[in-house]
Design a protein around this motif. Structure first.
Motif, short mmCIF file in Angstrom:
data_model
loop_
_atom_site.label_atom_id
_atom_site.label_comp_id
_atom_site.label_asym_id
_atom_site.label_seq_id
_atom_site.Cartn_x
_atom_site.Cartn_y
_atom_site.Cartn_z
N VAL A 13 60.18 67.47 66.21
CA VAL A 13 59.86 66.43 66.95
C VAL A 13 58.34 65.74 66.64
N TRP A 14 57.57 66.89 66.48
CA TRP A 14 56.15 66.50 66.06
C TRP A 14 56.11 65.69 64.35
N LEU A 15 56.98 66.21 63.68
CA LEU A 15 56.85 65.93 62.22
C LEU A 15 57.45 64.55 62.02
N LEU A 16 58.45 64.30 62.56
CA LEU A 16 59.32 63.06 62.35
C LEU A 16 58.61 61.94 63.16
N ALA A 17 57.79 62.08 64.08
CA ALA A 17 56.98 61.09 64.64
C ALA A 17 55.63 60.66 63.62
N LEU A 18 55.27 61.60 63.10
CA LEU A 18 54.17 61.56 61.91
C LEU A 18 54.59 60.80 60.71
N LEU A 19 55.95 61.13 60.31
CA LEU A 19 56.67 60.70 59.10
C LEU A 19 57.05 58.92 59.31
N GLN A 20 57.30 58.67 60.57
CA GLN A 20 57.46 57.29 60.99
C GLN A 20 56.10 56.42 61.00
N PHE A 21 55.32 57.12 61.50
CA PHE A 21 53.98 56.40 61.63
C PHE A 21 53.38 56.18 60.06
N SER A 22 53.62 57.05 59.19
CA SER A 22 53.57 56.80 57.76
C SER A 22 54.56 55.86 57.05
N GLY A 23 55.49 55.42 57.85
CA GLY A 23 56.22 54.45 57.23
C GLY A 23 57.41 55.20 56.38
N LEU A 24 57.64 56.41 56.76
CA LEU A 24 58.69 57.28 56.00
C LEU A 24 59.93 57.68 56.95
N ARG A 47 49.76 64.03 54.84
CA ARG A 47 49.52 65.22 54.95
C ARG A 47 49.35 65.60 56.54
N TRP A 48 49.97 66.66 57.07
CA TRP A 48 49.86 66.80 58.59
C TRP A 48 49.71 68.29 58.82
N ARG A 49 48.95 68.82 59.72
CA ARG A 49 48.98 70.15 59.94
C ARG A 49 49.22 70.51 61.51
N ILE A 50 49.51 71.60 61.73
CA ILE A 50 49.80 72.22 63.09
C ILE A 50 49.68 73.49 63.18
N ALA A 51 48.97 74.03 64.26
CA ALA A 51 48.76 75.56 64.36
C ALA A 51 49.90 76.42 64.07
#
Length: 267
Positions: A41-52, A25-29
């Motif tokens: 750019v923001w979401l794909l980096a977080l997905l990668q960090f979670s192994g997705l 779960r990730w949130r942005i303003a």
């Protein structure tokens, strides 16, 4: 996997469900002018960090109370996940009746909360959501949505106090040790906190009297745990209620065909 997007007035929450559990779960303003590429750019980096990976996502669902944000969220789903998003609207199959005068005016978050709360906790019940606005939504025993109450959110009230009264400072929210404040900040904290506890208890009491039935009370939103400390009327806290509603709605409705829905809603 399902990408669920909950776009509220303050934050946009993205979450991925793999069919068994939420993987992240990730949130942005919330900023209606944020482009689909900025989200990516923001979401794909977080997905990668979670192994997705983007390719892991094959379905998308969006619930938003900010119409201006929908265009770029739709583009995000189409261009980066190659999926046409299901957008939460009153016209979809919710599995329950929406017994209000104008169903199309009901915020998607309120219907989503009602769907998830009834599925997980049964009814009749009241869902209290502590967001930008504080909402109370009433669901009967069969799951039908009966309407509710909308009040200003706590942060809106705090900002109004600070803005309208020259000598009142901007303060944080917390549970005061005593009702009687010994200085200005303590007095403001008491008024906000215990005032909202009184609002919760008063409205829930009147809803129960009007419905003439015992009603469970489920709360969601970031401030739910703090306010639940001050009252016994809140029986359960569920921080994932809106996301669960999005997941359940996606399960009930067919997957839209990619590119068949206009990016921008008519009118």
């Amino acid at each position: 996997m399902l990408l669920a997007i909950d776009a509220g007035n303050t934050n946009v929450v993205f979450a991925v469900h793999d069919g068994r559990e939420w993987r992240g779960r990730w949130r942005i303003a919330t900023r209606p002018d944020r482009t689909s590429d900025e989200y990516a750019v923001w979401l794909l980096a977080l997905l990668q960090f979670s192994g997705l990976k983007p390719g892991d996502v094959d379905r998308c669902v969006i619930g938003t109370v900010v119409p201006a944000a929908l265009y770029n969220l739709r583009r995000l789903c189409r261009e980066w996940f190659l999926a046409e998003p299901l957008v939460a609207r009153a016209v979809l199959d919710w599995g329950f009746a929406i017994r209000v005068d104008r169903p199309g005016e009901v915020g998607a978050d309120r219907l989503l909360n009602s769907l998830a709360a009834h599925r997980h906790y049964g009814g009749p019940l009241v869902v209290v959501d502590f967001g930008t606005a504080t909402t109370f939504d009433v669901v009967d025993g069969s799951g039908a949505y009966l309407g509710g109450v909308i009040a200003p959110g706590i942060n809106l009230s705090l900002e109004a106090l600070h803005t309208a009264a020259a000598r009142l400072p901007r303060i944080g929210i917390g549970r005061p040790q005593a009702v009687i404040g010994r200085d200005t900040v303590a007095a403001m904290q008491s008024g906000i906190y215990w005032g909202y506890v009184g609002l919760i208890e008063g409205i829930i009491g009147r809803i129960r009297a009007e419905q003439e039935a015992g009603m469970k009370v489920v709360a969601t939103g970031g401030l739910a745990p703090l306010l639940a400390e001050g009252t016994a009327v809140i029986e359960r806290i569920d921080p994932d209620l809106t996301l669960e509603g999005l997941r359940l709605l996606a399960e009930r409705n067919p997957v839209p065909t990619l590119g068949k829905t206009p990016l921008r809603d008519p009118g």
